[in-house]
Design a protein around this motif. Structure first.
Motif, PDB file in Angstrom:
ATOM      1  N   THR A  81      35.151  39.091  44.786  1.00  0.00           N
ATOM      2  CA  THR A  81      35.934  38.977  43.557  1.00  0.00           C
ATOM      3  C   THR A  81      35.849  37.542  43.073  1.00  0.00           C
ATOM      4  OG1 THR A  81      37.476  40.594  44.491  1.00  0.00           O
ATOM      5  CG2 THR A  81      38.205  39.424  42.521  1.00  0.00           C
ATOM      6  N   GLY A  82      35.884  37.368  41.775  1.00  0.00           N
ATOM      7  CA  GLY A  82      35.855  36.011  41.243  1.00  0.00           C
ATOM      8  C   GLY A  82      36.179  35.983  39.773  1.00  0.00           C
ATOM      9  N   PHE A  83      35.965  34.816  39.184  1.00  0.00           N
ATOM     10  CA  PHE A  83      36.225  34.647  37.762  1.00  0.00           C
ATOM     11  C   PHE A  83      35.211  33.701  37.155  1.00  0.00           C
ATOM     12  CE2 PHE A  83      39.192  32.047  40.258  1.00  0.00           C
ATOM     13  CZ  PHE A  83      38.852  30.767  39.853  1.00  0.00           C
ATOM     14  N   ILE A  84      35.058  33.832  35.846  1.00  0.00           N
ATOM     15  CA  ILE A  84      34.094  33.051  35.080  1.00  0.00           C
ATOM     16  C   ILE A  84      34.805  32.552  33.831  1.00  0.00           C
ATOM     17  CG2 ILE A  84      31.914  33.142  33.797  1.00  0.00           C
ATOM     18  CD1 ILE A  84      31.208  35.604  35.612  1.00  0.00           C
ATOM     19  N   LYS A  85      34.610  31.297  33.499  1.00  0.00           N
ATOM     20  CA  LYS A  85      35.214  30.759  32.270  1.00  0.00           C
ATOM     21  C   LYS A  85      34.245  30.976  31.120  1.00  0.00           C
ATOM     22  CE  LYS A  85      37.736  26.905  30.377  1.00  0.00           C
ATOM     23  NZ  LYS A  85      38.250  25.550  30.614  1.00  0.00           N
ATOM     24  N   ILE A  86      34.727  31.699  30.109  1.00  0.00           N
ATOM     25  CA  ILE A  86      33.939  31.971  28.914  1.00  0.00           C
ATOM     26  C   ILE A  86      34.783  31.569  27.713  1.00  0.00           C
ATOM     27  CG2 ILE A  86      32.758  33.743  27.557  1.00  0.00           C
ATOM     28  CD1 ILE A  86      32.422  35.352  30.146  1.00  0.00           C
ATOM     29  N   ASN A  87      34.346  30.547  26.994  1.00  0.00           N
ATOM     30  CA  ASN A  87      35.076  30.078  25.802  1.00  0.00           C
ATOM     31  C   ASN A  87      36.542  29.817  26.083  1.00  0.00           C
ATOM     32  OD1 ASN A  87      32.769  30.402  24.196  1.00  0.00           O
ATOM     33  ND2 ASN A  87      33.267  32.540  23.830  1.00  0.00           N
TER      34      ASN A  87
END
Length: 181
Positions: A81-87
């Motif tokens: 599981t993870g996260f990505i910064k988009i805008n």
């Protein structure tokens, strides 16, 4: 887990052996996905969560009104599981890994995780080739089988364990057109 005539219900030892083998791929696939993400995004984070333990770093990205998801993740959790910064927004990614041919139940398991996290990216990665029957079924029950809320799509991925490479993405590699540096 399917039952086989003559074999009976799998023992706990058999279940652990299957899981143990699957675990061998967690770190390798995590690193390979990170390599892809590095070429597309400035900020992202992935962690292995198959043990149902989520770091504070990951929990901090869950909005307060969504913390209830951890109640449902006590018994089962995505492998990664993870996260990505988009805008300036944080989007989640969930990855489920199978060391067997993808089955319909695996798709619904991965969808469950993606929906709980409201993930932009839901990947079901298998060390076996994506079955043609699953590809065809996704077209027959389109758009529902691989669709996620808010026009997101679950992606099936074939990972070659020997070469340590992604071989096939279905319906497509979601990171090819998503670039936000």
């Amino acid at each position: 887990m399917p039952y086989f005539i003559g074999k009976g219900k799998p023992t706990d030892k058999e279940k652990k052996e299957k899981t143990k083998k699957e675990k061998e791929y967690y770190e390798t696939i995590k690193v390979k996905i990170e390599e892809i993400l590095k070429t597309k995004f400035n900020e992202f984070y992935l962690e292995i969560t198959a043990d149902k333990k989520f770091s504070n770093k990951l929990k901090a990205k869950i909005s307060d009104n969504r913390h209830i998801i951890f109640y449902f993740l006590r018994d089962v959790a995505p492998d990664i599981t993870g996260f990505i910064k988009i805008n300036s927004f944080w989007d989640f990614i969930v990855i489920e890994i199978k060391k067997e041919v993808i089955k319909l139940d695996h798709i619904y398991q991965t969808r469950k995780y993606a929906e709980l996290f409201d993930a932009k990216y839901g990947l079901l990665v298998s060390t076996k080739e994506i079955p043609e029957e699953i590809k065809r079924l996704s077209k027959v029950v389109s758009p529902y089988l691989l669709s996620l809320p808010a026009y997101k799509t679950l992606t099936l991925v074939h990972f070659n364990g020997k070469d340590k490479q992604f071989v096939d993405w279905f319906p497509e590699n979601p990171f090819e057109n998503d670039t936000v540096l």
